[in-house]
Design a protein around this motif. Sequence first.
Motif, PDB file in Angstrom:
ATOM      1  N   LEU A  15       0.826  -1.204   0.000  1.00 40.43           N
ATOM      2  CA  LEU A  15       0.000   0.000   0.000  1.00 40.43           C
ATOM      3  C   LEU A  15       0.865   1.260   0.000  1.00 40.43           C
ATOM      4  O   LEU A  15       0.554   2.241  -0.686  1.00 40.43           O
ATOM      5  CB  LEU A  15      -0.942  -0.010   1.207  1.00 40.43           C
ATOM      6  N   LEU A  16       1.968   1.233   0.730  1.00 40.40           N
ATOM      7  CA  LEU A  16       2.866   2.387   0.764  1.00 40.40           C
ATOM      8  C   LEU A  16       3.413   2.718  -0.627  1.00 40.40           C
ATOM      9  O   LEU A  16       3.549   3.890  -0.986  1.00 40.40           O
ATOM     10  CB  LEU A  16       4.034   2.137   1.713  1.00 40.40           C
ATOM     11  N   ILE A  17       3.717   1.695  -1.405  1.00 37.75           N
ATOM     12  CA  ILE A  17       4.256   1.910  -2.746  1.00 37.75           C
ATOM     13  C   ILE A  17       3.251   2.673  -3.611  1.00 37.75           C
ATOM     14  O   ILE A  17       3.622   3.454  -4.480  1.00 37.75           O
ATOM     15  CB  ILE A  17       4.627   0.558  -3.407  1.00 37.75           C
ATOM     16  N   ASP A  18       1.959   2.480  -3.355  1.00 34.10           N
ATOM     17  CA  ASP A  18       0.898   3.116  -4.146  1.00 34.10           C
ATOM     18  C   ASP A  18       0.292   4.325  -3.427  1.00 34.10           C
ATOM     19  O   ASP A  18      -0.801   4.751  -3.741  1.00 34.10           O
ATOM     20  CB  ASP A  18      -0.201   2.083  -4.456  1.00 34.10           C
ATOM     21  N   THR A  19       1.016   4.897  -2.476  1.00 33.14           N
ATOM     22  CA  THR A  19       0.472   6.007  -1.705  1.00 33.14           C
ATOM     23  C   THR A  19       0.967   7.347  -2.212  1.00 33.14           C
ATOM     24  O   THR A  19       2.162   7.568  -2.361  1.00 33.14           O
ATOM     25  CB  THR A  19       0.864   5.875  -0.211  1.00 33.14           C
ATOM     26  N   ASP A  20       0.028   8.232  -2.480  1.00 35.20           N
ATOM     27  CA  ASP A  20       0.326   9.635  -2.717  1.00 35.20           C
ATOM     28  C   ASP A  20       0.170  10.282  -1.344  1.00 35.20           C
ATOM     29  O   ASP A  20      -0.929  10.335  -0.805  1.00 35.20           O
ATOM     30  CB  ASP A  20      -0.663  10.228  -3.721  1.00 35.20           C
ATOM     31  N   PHE A  21       1.242  10.744  -0.764  1.00 33.21           N
ATOM     32  CA  PHE A  21       1.235  11.158   0.636  1.00 33.21           C
ATOM     33  C   PHE A  21       0.650  12.544   0.890  1.00 33.21           C
ATOM     34  O   PHE A  21       0.766  13.064   1.993  1.00 33.21           O
ATOM     35  CB  PHE A  21       2.650  11.069   1.220  1.00 33.21           C
ATOM     36  N   THR A  39      -9.584   4.146   1.555  1.00 37.04           N
ATOM     37  CA  THR A  39     -10.686   3.775   2.438  1.00 37.04           C
ATOM     38  C   THR A  39     -10.179   3.953   3.865  1.00 37.04           C
ATOM     39  O   THR A  39      -8.976   4.119   4.104  1.00 37.04           O
ATOM     40  CB  THR A  39     -11.092   2.304   2.220  1.00 37.04           C
ATOM     41  N   ASP A  40     -11.090   3.907   4.827  1.00 34.21           N
ATOM     42  CA  ASP A  40     -10.677   4.009   6.229  1.00 34.21           C
ATOM     43  C   ASP A  40      -9.698   2.896   6.582  1.00 34.21           C
ATOM     44  O   ASP A  40      -8.720   3.118   7.302  1.00 34.21           O
ATOM     45  CB  ASP A  40     -11.899   3.960   7.153  1.00 34.21           C
ATOM     46  N   GLU A  41      -9.931   1.700   6.044  1.00 29.55           N
ATOM     47  CA  GLU A  41      -9.051   0.556   6.325  1.00 29.55           C
ATOM     48  C   GLU A  41      -7.657   0.780   5.726  1.00 29.55           C
ATOM     49  O   GLU A  41      -6.643   0.501   6.378  1.00 29.55           O
ATOM     50  CB  GLU A  41      -9.662  -0.726   5.767  1.00 29.55           C
ATOM     51  N   GLU A  42      -7.614   1.281   4.494  1.00 26.23           N
ATOM     52  CA  GLU A  42      -6.317   1.548   3.873  1.00 26.23           C
ATOM     53  C   GLU A  42      -5.559   2.634   4.639  1.00 26.23           C
ATOM     54  O   GLU A  42      -4.349   2.519   4.850  1.00 26.23           O
ATOM     55  CB  GLU A  42      -6.510   1.970   2.413  1.00 26.23           C
ATOM     56  N   GLN A  43      -6.273   3.664   5.054  1.00 25.92           N
ATOM     57  CA  GLN A  43      -5.629   4.743   5.808  1.00 25.92           C
ATOM     58  C   GLN A  43      -5.059   4.195   7.116  1.00 25.92           C
ATOM     59  O   GLN A  43      -3.915   4.492   7.480  1.00 25.92           O
ATOM     60  CB  GLN A  43      -6.632   5.873   6.087  1.00 25.92           C
ATOM     61  N   ALA A  44      -5.822   3.372   7.804  1.00 24.94           N
ATOM     62  CA  ALA A  44      -5.356   2.779   9.062  1.00 24.94           C
ATOM     63  C   ALA A  44      -4.133   1.892   8.818  1.00 24.94           C
ATOM     64  O   ALA A  44      -3.190   1.888   9.608  1.00 24.94           O
ATOM     65  CB  ALA A  44      -6.477   1.980   9.719  1.00 24.94           C
ATOM     66  N   THR A  45      -4.138   1.156   7.715  1.00 26.00           N
ATOM     67  CA  THR A  45      -3.008   0.287   7.384  1.00 26.00           C
ATOM     68  C   THR A  45      -1.742   1.105   7.157  1.00 26.00           C
ATOM     69  O   THR A  45      -0.677   0.781   7.686  1.00 26.00           O
ATOM     70  CB  THR A  45      -3.324  -0.553   6.120  1.00 26.00           C
ATOM     71  N   VAL A  46      -1.837   2.178   6.379  1.00 27.27           N
ATOM     72  CA  VAL A  46      -0.673   3.016   6.095  1.00 27.27           C
ATOM     73  C   VAL A  46      -0.166   3.685   7.368  1.00 27.27           C
ATOM     74  O   VAL A  46       1.036   3.817   7.565  1.00 27.27           O
ATOM     75  CB  VAL A  46      -1.017   4.062   5.011  1.00 27.27           C
ATOM     76  N   LEU A  47      -1.056   4.075   8.232  1.00 31.82           N
ATOM     77  CA  LEU A  47      -0.638   4.753   9.458  1.00 31.82           C
ATOM     78  C   LEU A  47       0.084   3.819  10.429  1.00 31.82           C
ATOM     79  O   LEU A  47       0.729   4.284  11.360  1.00 31.82           O
ATOM     80  CB  LEU A  47      -1.843   5.405  10.135  1.00 31.82           C
ATOM     81  N   ARG A  48       0.041   2.518  10.183  1.00 30.01           N
ATOM     82  CA  ARG A  48       0.770   1.547  11.006  1.00 30.01           C
ATOM     83  C   ARG A  48       2.190   1.316  10.491  1.00 30.01           C
ATOM     84  O   ARG A  48       2.942   0.526  11.052  1.00 30.01           O
ATOM     85  CB  ARG A  48       0.039   0.195  11.021  1.00 30.01           C
TER      86      ARG A  48
END
Length: 124
Positions: A15-21, A39-48
């Motif tokens: 997910l980080l590789i596909d993240t526009d920060f 999504t809320d789930e993706e945001q929570a995943t990246v924040l970990r």
Amino acid sequence: MPETDSYLRADVFTLLIDTDFRLHPDTGTFSHFDGRPFTDEEQATVLRANREELKATLDTRLLIDTEVQEMEGIAGLNIVLAPHSDQPDEEFTLGDVITHVSHEGPSDIERLAYVMNGFAPDKQ
């Protein structure tokens, strides 16, 4: 000395590789490179994401960007140098490109400058 956990979690790293920060003001989330907000789930995943995952993401992005820029540069250089392909390499000079100025569209030297600055020229 205590052991440290140094590992990359596949779901986080992918997910980080596909993240526009850049945070979207309307959603308060990051987004994918194609513009879709997380999504809320993706945001929570990246924040970990831990330090090692962020460092690996940076390293990977730099490698990808370098490879892409090199491929685009070579392709662009080939486009610029195509009219001069009949000249043997040892006889070819930058002056050969400069002397052939097109009156329509960008000149070869403008295209060359564009390539050397990391961009691919228009394929006209």
